[in-house]
Design a protein around this motif. Sequence first.
Motif, mmCIF file in Angstrom:
data_model
loop_
_atom_site.group_PDB
_atom_site.id
_atom_site.type_symbol
_atom_site.label_atom_id
_atom_site.label_comp_id
_atom_site.label_asym_id
_atom_site.label_seq_id
_atom_site.Cartn_x
_atom_site.Cartn_y
_atom_site.Cartn_z
ATOM 1 N N HIS A 3 0.806 -1.208 0.000
ATOM 2 C CA HIS A 3 0.000 0.000 0.000
ATOM 3 C C HIS A 3 0.850 1.273 0.000
ATOM 4 O O HIS A 3 0.328 2.365 -0.167
ATOM 5 C CB HIS A 3 -0.953 0.012 1.201
ATOM 6 C CG HIS A 3 -0.253 -0.014 2.515
ATOM 7 N ND1 HIS A 3 0.270 -1.165 3.036
ATOM 8 C CD2 HIS A 3 0.033 0.966 3.390
ATOM 9 C CE1 HIS A 3 0.837 -0.886 4.197
ATOM 10 N NE2 HIS A 3 0.708 0.394 4.433
ATOM 11 N N GLY A 24 -0.804 1.676 8.484
ATOM 12 C CA GLY A 24 -1.915 0.823 8.076
ATOM 13 C C GLY A 24 -2.426 1.260 6.719
ATOM 14 O O GLY A 24 -1.659 1.669 5.840
ATOM 15 N N LYS A 25 -3.726 1.258 6.573
ATOM 16 C CA LYS A 25 -4.383 1.615 5.317
ATOM 17 C C LYS A 25 -4.185 3.101 5.006
ATOM 18 O O LYS A 25 -4.304 3.951 5.892
ATOM 19 C CB LYS A 25 -5.872 1.299 5.446
ATOM 20 C CG LYS A 25 -6.702 1.679 4.263
ATOM 21 C CD LYS A 25 -8.169 1.375 4.534
ATOM 22 C CE LYS A 25 -9.042 2.040 3.501
ATOM 23 N NZ LYS A 25 -10.452 1.980 3.880
ATOM 24 N N LYS A 26 -3.898 3.407 3.748
ATOM 25 C CA LYS A 26 -3.801 4.805 3.310
ATOM 26 C C LYS A 26 -5.213 5.377 3.272
ATOM 27 O O LYS A 26 -6.109 4.809 2.649
ATOM 28 C CB LYS A 26 -3.153 4.882 1.934
ATOM 29 C CG LYS A 26 -2.974 6.290 1.425
ATOM 30 C CD LYS A 26 -2.269 6.268 0.078
ATOM 31 C CE LYS A 26 -2.241 7.617 -0.573
ATOM 32 N NZ LYS A 26 -1.582 7.562 -1.889
ATOM 33 N N ILE A 27 -5.415 6.514 3.957
ATOM 34 C CA ILE A 27 -6.756 7.093 4.042
ATOM 35 C C ILE A 27 -6.854 8.494 3.445
ATOM 36 O O ILE A 27 -7.933 9.064 3.401
ATOM 37 C CB ILE A 27 -7.277 7.099 5.495
ATOM 38 C CG1 ILE A 27 -6.325 7.846 6.427
ATOM 39 C CG2 ILE A 27 -7.520 5.677 5.970
ATOM 40 C CD1 ILE A 27 -6.840 8.011 7.855
ATOM 41 N N TYR A 36 -2.013 7.897 6.730
ATOM 42 C CA TYR A 36 -2.264 6.477 6.967
ATOM 43 C C TYR A 36 -2.889 6.264 8.329
ATOM 44 O O TYR A 36 -2.610 7.002 9.271
ATOM 45 C CB TYR A 36 -0.939 5.687 6.933
ATOM 46 C CG TYR A 36 -0.304 5.645 5.575
ATOM 47 C CD1 TYR A 36 -0.595 4.620 4.678
ATOM 48 C CD2 TYR A 36 0.590 6.634 5.174
ATOM 49 C CE1 TYR A 36 -0.003 4.585 3.420
ATOM 50 C CE2 TYR A 36 1.177 6.605 3.923
ATOM 51 C CZ TYR A 36 0.876 5.575 3.048
ATOM 52 O OH TYR A 36 1.446 5.537 1.809
ATOM 53 N N GLU A 37 -3.719 5.218 8.417
ATOM 54 C CA GLU A 37 -4.125 4.750 9.735
ATOM 55 C C GLU A 37 -2.868 4.243 10.424
ATOM 56 O O GLU A 37 -1.914 3.835 9.764
ATOM 57 C CB GLU A 37 -5.132 3.610 9.598
ATOM 58 C CG GLU A 37 -6.460 4.053 9.036
ATOM 59 C CD GLU A 37 -7.445 2.899 8.871
ATOM 60 O OE1 GLU A 37 -7.012 1.714 8.796
ATOM 61 O OE2 GLU A 37 -8.643 3.194 8.790
ATOM 62 N N SER A 39 -1.335 1.333 12.508
ATOM 63 C CA SER A 39 -1.666 -0.058 12.829
ATOM 64 C C SER A 39 -1.466 -0.378 14.314
ATOM 65 O O SER A 39 -1.926 -1.412 14.776
ATOM 66 C CB SER A 39 -0.844 -1.015 11.965
ATOM 67 O OG SER A 39 0.531 -0.825 12.180
#
Length: 152
Positions: A3, A24-27, A36-37, A39
């Motif tokens: 990601h 974490g996930k790219k937001i 990013y979130e 994690s």
Amino acid sequence: MSHLIHSIDERPISARELAGLTLGKKIGEGASRDVYECSLNDKVVIKYEVRGKMFQNVMEWNIWQEVKDTKYASWFAQCLDISPCGLFLVMEKISIPDKKMYPKKVPEFFTDLKYNNFGMVVKQLVAVDYGFPIIFKDNDLKKKKKAEWWSE
């Protein structure tokens, strides 16, 4: 780390390791940063300075340091930590409010009233993208202007 964008691959292994562990996930993304979130903690986000050398993370951190103990603090999402060179910034996570929840008036020091630059922490609208110069005057918080919100 699929990601992550290509630029992280050009960083030292320590940065790649940290990114793989914490991002974490790219937001979201902006002119020079990706968001990013985290994690490790779902109450924060990590802003990663990607493009160019605009130092928006450093500017945002410095602005937060100036306002955090003032009457202006409630208008800003908190910056919690920054990496030594400013590549990574940890900020409290916001929720995205419905557009009808945005105020009709805001402190006059806010100049970029893009909907995506603001969000909610509990019931307070806060700026989440303020890595730009802000000039305060003694009465700025009392002096408000009509908000002209915009989208992309």
